[in-house]
Scaffold this active site. Structure first.
Site, short mmCIF file in Angstrom:
data_model
loop_
_atom_site.label_atom_id
_atom_site.label_comp_id
_atom_site.label_asym_id
_atom_site.label_seq_id
_atom_site.Cartn_x
_atom_site.Cartn_y
_atom_site.Cartn_z
N GLY A 153 82.30 36.87 63.01
CA GLY A 153 83.55 37.47 63.48
C GLY A 153 84.64 37.46 62.42
N SER A 205 64.99 36.37 14.06
CA SER A 205 66.32 36.24 14.68
C SER A 205 66.70 37.49 15.46
CB SER A 205 67.38 35.89 13.63
OG SER A 205 67.31 36.74 12.51
#
Lengths: 308, 632
Positions: free
Chosen positions: B35, B540
């Site tokens: 609600g 990398s």
């Protein structure tokens, strides 16, 4: 701006907090961005925003200019007010009008409100931001104004091309605003996000901020059109068959291009009376703005395209 | 009832009707079933925030779609949100405004599902109080616990337990007290200072703004009375003075002020203050505002301070009380909530925003993550979207802070992804790590500049990045040979070799790859400090880590060399047979196959080995070093 403490005492706790929050936001932009600008639309919200900017940097001047996107269809009173305000506060005012729109003869009457807004406001704004390479632009929008504005961030990210993606906004926690952008990207900043229309008027009264006289009721020439009262600010607006110009006691709650902003009948001739009237008003502020109801979810669509 | 509420607001024009209190921001937690929408609708309606045009539409919709018969269905007011949910759009925080004669309110209306933890935290971060809804028929549920935990984590002290739909349990006091007992038992573990249970019926308005006649057993305040009275200052004025400097105000040579908002405490002209990071102390000379100088400034005030002495203060600094200083360290522990899809990786460099300062920061370790439903701690290597974990963080320079539990204004930070600039994480500092405070750097008599003079060449990191098989090591070897012939001091760090020793404990997950590069970066920095030219040959794959290494050394010392060989050629070469095995699925997380490679955007040198020989490529790199005056 005066050292007279009377106006300061008139500020409620609530307005003081709103003022401090907005000042913090405005300073943040000055500190973090290379080339900010404050959109100045001449209305009551712009008036408050400019006043806050003056206060934020005192005794310095705001380190950015004002920008007015002039569609060519603003009320004459508005233009007078704009030029007077820039002079009064001693701030730099830039005015931009979309030259292509002028060349094509775009206007709100024969082109329609949608095309006029698109070309003379949204496109013009994007052109102006690009022209001067502004990386941050202040706007006076408030979250209480409209549904899609209720979801707007205070620091609202725009990708290159000024596009707003409401589904992919940066979460905004505490007052730790993320001001980081890549080249070509911009941020729109809304320092009045948490103000309501009532706050704006109560602050305007307490701080004695000048506003365009059109907010106060006066006898003005209007035409009744689709149940709305439209003011004839000059004779560029032709009358349709069966329409007659009449003088009524009216004022405006919201100001835009004159044929697109409807007036309300009112006797409120002072700020006190405007506030009194607001407290018993039973319709929303933008109900007189003809462009909002062009189509469903109208504001969100315009905002995605770059409208403020 | 409606008329009563509207009359009540009509007298509000002058703000008469009780002591005026500052703005209260609160959030509502609960799902639509509890609600929540009805409660917000009820608050807006009873305080006159629904206007005639909107009301007419609402009455029409209630008859058409409503579930409440002839009554107005307030839930339809927040229909905007429902539509969003159906379309699968990210549900956002919506802010709603209303006011009573005594106070103005902003409600952060946030979604309650677990996948919206981030949105709820956003709403909670700026709220003074939370209204947690419970369906009286269902009692305390898992989601009640989750909402309470997030509110507590974000530092909310005042909780209203709105036991709703009390009409559906016959306004039973017994049921109410049972639920409250349950909740209090659970909430003991959380850090709320006040829990106020109120039985309400949002649908009929009982105890929302109007005292219910149907629950005479309840003697407490209505929801709105309680929210009107609630103390929203969080005691910030009583805490030590903190002033993060936002902007240096310098209109002319005679005025130098520091603009900002007082985060906590009170300050007056003449008060002694310190600049937290440098420890320099001085006095406050004036508190300047456009309305004239002030005799004092309190938490929340936006002012400009001038100081009695010329001290070095810039944006990002914090001015504080000398007797109660903030901690200033570069390592601390914090609860971090992750807010983007890409997981948080320990070791990766993020940009931290704390106060008015931006500083590069890394998560050095993830202690554990917390299950938001059970509050259990679990071991984890990364944090995903909406996950919360306790982390150790390390910043590039020391930062001033207070633990979040003591000061919400100075103990919070956000983490920003350095490439997308997305707001990636939100953090709340729990405590500083002592080891940072007590280990001071040893000042050395011979420095890098001295070593460089002796060497006759500049130090540098030559960072070769590219796919496996692109030719990084081959080219790097030739470059080292050439440099050696020039009389340069060199050293080679090779990806494979390092993994046999220093990094033998690391695998190939994203988190391990980040740590691999971090360690190599630190080693490379030592060689640069020793004046050497260090050649690093590593796949990398992530921009973030290459940038992290770049920032470890001085400007101009990091030379990124992208060995840009197309994947197809690398696959054909496949010198170690790795692509073949990866394609068969025998090697996981192989760059280019099932793990991404982020190409450099602005490498100092790009070599295309597809087009020329490795010798040509090496020659181009030597030329680049000459242009940069690293070698003669």
């Amino acid at each position: 701006m005066s050292t007279d403490t009377q106006s300061r005492h008139a500020l409620s706790q609530h307005l003081k907090r709103l003022e401090a929050e907005s000042i913090g936001i405005i300073r943040e932009v000055a500190a973090e961005f290379r080339n900010p600008v404050m959109l100045y639309s001449i209305g009551k919200d712009s008036g408050v925003m400019l006043h806050l900017a003056i206060k934020a940097f005192y005794p310095s001047k705001p380190p950015f200019p004002l920008l007015h996107i002039d569609t060519g269809w603003k009320f004459r009173d508005m233009i007078r007010h704009r030029d007077w305000v820039a002079q009064r506060y001693g701030v730099k005012l830039l005015v931009y009008t979309n030259p292509e729109g002028v060349a094509r003869g775009i206007n709100p009457i024969t082109s329609g409100s949608q095309l006029h807004t698109q070309v003379m406001k949204t496109e013009a704004l994007k052109q102006a931001l690009d022209k001067w390479e502004f990386d941050a632009a202040f706007g006076g929008a408030r979250r209480d104004e409209e549904k899609s504005r209720a979801k707007e961030r205070i620091f609202s990210f725009r990708s290159a091309g000024h596009v707003w993606d409401p589904r992919n906004q940066r979460p905004e926690l505490w007052n730790l605003y993320n001001t980081r952008i890549a080249k070509g990207e911009t941020i729109r900043v809304f320092p009045l996000s948490n103000w309501t229309e009532l706050d704006i008027w109560q602050y305007t009264r307490a701080e004695e901020i000048p506003v365009v006289p059109l907010y106060f009721a006066a006898p003005r020439p209007v035409v009744e059109r689709n149940g709305l009262l439209v003011m004839r600010d000059d004779d560029r607006m032709p009358l349709e068959p069966g329409e007659a110009e009449q003088v009524r006691m009216v004022r405006f709650r919201s100001l835009g291009c004159y044929p697109l902003s409807a007036a309300i009948e009112s006797q409120a001739t002072s700020l006190d009376e405007i506030i009194e009237e607001m407290l018993i008003a039973r319709t929303s502020e933008r109900s007189g703005r003809l462009i909002d109801s062009d189509e469903a979810a109208s504001m969100e669509k315009k905002k995605r395209e770059g409208y403020f | 009832m409606t008329a009563y509420a509207h009359d009540q607001v009509a007298v509000s024009s002058g703000g008469r009707g009780g002591p005026e209190k500052g703005l209260l921001r609160f959030l509502t937690c609960g799902s639509v079933d509890d609600g929540k929408s009805t409660l917000i609708g009820r608050l807006l309606y009873d305080t006159k925030l629904i206007l005639e045009d909107q009301l007419a539409a609402l009455e029409r919709d209630s008859r058409k779609h409503g579930t409440t018969g002839e009554d107005i269905d307030f839930a339809l007011l927040v229909d905007g949100l429902e539509a969003e949910r159906e379309q699968g759009i990210t549900i956002d925080v919506a802010y709603r405004f209303f006011s009573t004669p005594r106070r103005a309110f902003i409600v952060a209306d946030t979604p309650g599902h677990e996948q919206y933890t981030r949105n709820m935290a956003t709403g909670a971060s700026n709220s003074h109080a939370a209204v947690i809804l419970i369906d009286a028929r269902k009692g305390v549920l898992t989601q009640t616990r989750r909402h309470s935990y997030i509110c507590s984590l974000l530092g909310i002290r005042h909780v209203v337990l709105a036991v709703n739909k009390i009409d559906l349990v016959d306004f039973s006091g017994e049921r109410f007290h049972h639920i409250v007992g349950d909740y209090l038992g659970f909430a003991q573990a959380l850090s709320f200072s006040a829990i106020t249970p109120i039985p309400v019926s949002a649908r009929y308005g009982d105890n929302v703004t109007i005292r219910s006649e149907r629950m005479r057993w309840y003697e407490g305040p209505t929801l709105i009375e309680h929210l009107e009275d609630l103390d929203a200052t969080e005691g910030l004025e009583g805490k030590p003075f903190r002033f993060p400097v936002q902007w240096v105000n310098r209109p002319n040579l005679d005025f130098r002020g520091f603009s900002g908002t007082v985060a906590s405490g009170v300050v007056r002209p003449g008060d002694r203050v310190v600049v937290a990071a440098s420890g320099r102390d001085t006095k406050v000379a004036r508190i300047v505002t456009a309305d004239g100088d002030l005799p004092e400034a309190r938490a929340g005030d936006a002012v400009t301070l001038t100081l009695a002495d010329e001290v070095d203060v810039a944006r990002g600094d914090m001015i504080a009380e000398p007797q109660a200083r903030p901690e200033v360290v570069d390592q601390f522990a914090a609860q971090v909530l992750w807010m983007i899809e890409e997981p948080m990786l320990p070791g990766r460099s993020y940009l931290m925003r704390i106060g008015t300062k931006y500083v590069p920061a890394r998560v050095t370790s993830l202690k554990h993550k917390t299950d938001v439903n059970t509050l259990e701690h679990m071991a984890a290597k990364t944090l995903g979207l909406n996950e919360i974990g306790l982390c150790n963080l390390s910043t590039a320079t020391p930062v001033a802070f207070d633990p979040y539990a003591e000061n919400r204004e100075t103990g919070a930070f956000v983490l920003i992804d350095r490439f997308t600039n997305a707001t990636a994480g939100a953090g709340m500092i729990t405590f500083g790590l002592r080891r940072a405070t007590n280990i001071h750097r040893q000042a050395l008599l011979v420095d890098k500049a001295a070593r460089t003079r002796l060497n006759g060449h500049g130090p540098a990191v030559l960072w070769f990045t590219g796919l496996s098989g692109s030719g990084k090591s081959t080219i790097a070897n030739i470059v080292e040979r050439e440099l050696h012939a020039h009389g340069a001091h060199t050293y080679m760090l090779d990806g494979d070799n390092v993994r046999h020793g220093l990094n033998r404990d690391l695998g190939f997950t994203d988190a391990d790859r980040v740590e691999n590069i971090r360690r190599v970066g630190e080693v490379a920095r030592l060689f640069v400090d020793a004046g050497a030219i260090v050649l690093c040959s590593f796949i990398s794959p992530f921009r973030a880590e290459r940038r992290m290494v770049r920032e470890l050394v001085s400007e101009g010392e990091f030379i990124e060399i992208h060995v840009d060989t197309p994947l197809e050629i690398c696959k054909q070469r496949d010198p170690k047979g790795l692509y073949a095995r990866a394609l068969e699925g025998k090697i996981k997380n192989f760059t280019g196959i099932d793990s991404p490679y982020e190409a450099p955007e602005s490498a100092e040198v790009v070599v295309h080995t597809g087009e020329g020989s490795a010798e040509d490529a090496a020659q181009r790199i030597i030329e680049a070093l000459k242009e940069r005056h690293i070698i003669g």
